[in-house]
Design an enzyme around this catalytic site. Structure first.
Site, PDB file in Angstrom:
ATOM      1  N   ASP A  49      30.445 -41.185 -18.301  1.00  0.00           N
ATOM      2  CA  ASP A  49      29.529 -42.208 -17.446  1.00  0.00           C
ATOM      3  C   ASP A  49      28.965 -40.807 -16.588  1.00  0.00           C
ATOM      4  O   ASP A  49      29.623 -39.930 -16.312  1.00  0.00           O
ATOM      5  CB  ASP A  49      30.362 -43.157 -16.754  1.00  0.00           C
ATOM      6  CG  ASP A  49      29.338 -43.806 -15.762  1.00  0.00           C
ATOM      7  OD1 ASP A  49      28.241 -44.050 -15.874  1.00  0.00           O
ATOM      8  OD2 ASP A  49      29.739 -44.056 -14.517  1.00  0.00           O
ATOM      9  N   SER A  50      27.967 -41.236 -15.628  1.00  0.00           N
ATOM     10  CA  SER A  50      27.513 -40.323 -14.510  1.00  0.00           C
ATOM     11  C   SER A  50      28.765 -40.196 -13.412  1.00  0.00           C
ATOM     12  O   SER A  50      28.583 -39.294 -12.848  1.00  0.00           O
ATOM     13  CB  SER A  50      26.283 -41.083 -13.879  1.00  0.00           C
ATOM     14  OG  SER A  50      26.435 -42.157 -13.450  1.00  0.00           O
TER      15      SER A  50
ATOM     16  N   CYS B 109      27.253 -45.215 -19.154  1.00  0.00           N
ATOM     17  CA  CYS B 109      26.481 -45.261 -18.298  1.00  0.00           C
ATOM     18  C   CYS B 109      25.440 -46.022 -18.911  1.00  0.00           C
ATOM     19  O   CYS B 109      24.594 -45.792 -19.831  1.00  0.00           O
ATOM     20  CB  CYS B 109      26.112 -44.126 -17.827  1.00  0.00           C
ATOM     21  SG  CYS B 109      24.594 -43.840 -16.829  1.00  0.00           S
TER      22      CYS B 109
ATOM     23  N   GLU C 273      30.253 -47.958  -3.876  1.00  0.00           N
ATOM     24  CA  GLU C 273      30.801 -46.745  -3.791  1.00  0.00           C
ATOM     25  C   GLU C 273      31.518 -46.696  -2.520  1.00  0.00           C
ATOM     26  O   GLU C 273      32.127 -46.183  -2.195  1.00  0.00           O
ATOM     27  CB  GLU C 273      29.920 -45.627  -4.173  1.00  0.00           C
ATOM     28  CG  GLU C 273      29.708 -45.705  -5.644  1.00  0.00           C
ATOM     29  CD  GLU C 273      29.588 -44.414  -6.502  1.00  0.00           C
ATOM     30  OE1 GLU C 273      29.707 -43.251  -5.560  1.00  0.00           O
ATOM     31  OE2 GLU C 273      29.656 -44.511  -7.811  1.00  0.00           O
TER      32      GLU C 273
ATOM     33  N   CYS D 219      23.989 -52.162 -15.120  1.00  0.00           N
ATOM     34  CA  CYS D 219      24.467 -50.989 -14.512  1.00  0.00           C
ATOM     35  C   CYS D 219      26.113 -51.115 -14.392  1.00  0.00           C
ATOM     36  O   CYS D 219      26.724 -52.099 -14.365  1.00  0.00           O
ATOM     37  CB  CYS D 219      23.907 -51.079 -13.107  1.00  0.00           C
ATOM     38  SG  CYS D 219      24.511 -49.497 -12.089  1.00  0.00           S
TER      39      CYS D 219
ATOM     40  N   HIS E 118      28.165 -50.660 -12.126  1.00  0.00           N
ATOM     41  CA  HIS E 118      28.640 -50.699 -10.820  1.00  0.00           C
ATOM     42  C   HIS E 118      28.572 -52.318 -10.552  1.00  0.00           C
ATOM     43  O   HIS E 118      29.201 -52.971 -10.004  1.00  0.00           O
ATOM     44  CB  HIS E 118      28.028 -50.101  -9.829  1.00  0.00           C
ATOM     45  CG  HIS E 118      28.404 -48.980  -9.654  1.00  0.00           C
ATOM     46  ND1 HIS E 118      28.005 -47.789 -10.695  1.00  0.00           N
ATOM     47  CD2 HIS E 118      29.059 -47.962  -8.590  1.00  0.00           C
ATOM     48  CE1 HIS E 118      28.315 -46.471 -10.408  1.00  0.00           C
ATOM     49  NE2 HIS E 118      28.958 -46.566  -9.017  1.00  0.00           N
TER      50      HIS E 118
HETATM   51  N1  DGL Z   1      26.074 -45.360 -14.391  1.00  0.00           N
HETATM   52  C1  DGL Z   1      24.731 -45.764 -13.881  1.00  0.00           C
HETATM   53  C2  DGL Z   1      24.335 -46.812 -14.699  1.00  0.00           C
HETATM   54  O1  DGL Z   1      25.136 -47.573 -15.270  1.00  0.00           O
HETATM   55  C3  DGL Z   1      25.064 -45.997 -12.372  1.00  0.00           C
HETATM   56  C4  DGL Z   1      25.092 -45.122 -11.487  1.00  0.00           C
HETATM   57  C5  DGL Z   1      24.265 -43.925 -11.380  1.00  0.00           C
HETATM   58  O2  DGL Z   1      22.833 -43.932 -11.022  1.00  0.00           O
HETATM   59  O3  DGL Z   1      24.370 -42.852 -11.983  1.00  0.00           O
HETATM   60  O4  DGL Z   1      23.149 -46.848 -14.681  1.00  0.00           O
END
Ligand code: DGL
Length: 266
Positions: free
Chosen positions: A12-13, A75, A154, A186, A188
């Site tokens: 993931d990011s 992600c 976050e 997403c 989050h």
């Molecule tokens: N992990 C990203 C997503 O699911 C969210 C956080 C980001 O923008 O990196 O799109």
């Protein structure tokens, strides 16, 4: 040599993909897992397609070199923009969260109207809309970028009034579209599920792409006879920067005790 004991790679990011990690762990507790969070370059949701592809290829290659048996792109942004490119550099299958999430939504909508929420990059890519229309040609898809949700999560503000106001601002005007299903597109957003459910009102079905992707991973491993079914799986966390912050937020936001977080800088 890849076998059942080989780990599943999840990336993931940053730490949002831990929602996918949790779903995988719940469903397949015996699996060894390597989780990579690209904390040096988060967020991806505001970046260009070229950047997200370059980052995703680097991470997919790294996980593949570490001997994983399957890669899950946790992600949504990377899954939307870079899945095919990540597949090109991996020696093992790569699955994303878009197809599983779309399949789950297509299966439960009763009125064929679905709202997709996600980062600006995910929504601009139209990836969920394409996947949904392929599965159900007559489906009506509404899409809404909710860029403030990630920083609110976050910050640990999931239960604050402010977050509910932001959710109202994004989602209330869309209620008149009459969708009966919403995709949390997403990493989050599952942490905001109760706020989103409250804002959209009763009766709306909520699809968490994280759970859907975990189920798809299990099906993939079972079909390749690579499921690990004994013992408690070991987990290794890797971050591209700030491992201490990763460790703290993983515990605070998701209740995950990571232990030592390895650092890998590109
Ligand atoms: N992990 C990203 C997503 O699911 C969210 C956080 C980001 O923008 O990196 O799109």
């Amino acid at each position: 040599m890849i076998n059942g004991k080989s780990p599943i790679g999840i990336f993931d990011s940053g730490l949002g993909g831990l929602t996918v990690f949790k779903s995988v762990r719940r469903l397949m507790p015996c699996e060894n897992i390597i989780y990579f969070g690209d904390t040096a370059r988060v967020p991806y949701g505001t970046k260009s397609k070229e950047a997200v592809i370059a980052f995703s290829k680097e991470i997919a290659a790294l996980l593949s070199d570490r001997g994983v048996k399957l890669i899950i792109v946790a992600c949504n942004t990377a899954s939307s923009l870079a899945l095919e490119e990540a597949r090109k550099v991996s020696k093992v299958p790569v699955i994303g969260v878009i197809e599983p999430g779309a399949r789950a939504a297509a299966a439960i909508t009763a009125n064929n109207r679905i709202l997709v929420t996600g980062t600006t990059a995910t929504i601009s890519s139209g990836a969920y809309g394409r996947a949904l229309k392929k599965l159900k040609p007559g489906v009506r898809v509404y899409e809404k970028a909710c860029p403030l949700f990630v920083p609110l999560v976050e910050e640990g503000w999931c239960a604050k009034k402010l977050t509910e106001l932001v959710a109202c601002e994004y989602l209330k005007p869309l209620k008149k579209k009459g969708f009966d299903t919403v995709i949390l597109g997403c990493t989050h957003y599952p942490l905001l599920q109760s706020v989103i459910a409250r804002v959209l009102g009763g009766g709306i079905k909520i699809v968490d792409s994280a759970a859907a992707a975990a189920a798809e991973a299990m099906t993939n491993l079972a079909s390749r006879k690579l499921l690990n079914v004994s013992g408690r799986g070991r987990v290794r966390f890797i971050a591209s920067d700030a491992p201490g912050k990763f460790k703290t937020l993983a515990l605070r936001l998701l209740g995950i005790k990571t232990g030592c977080v390895e650092v890998h800088r590109f």
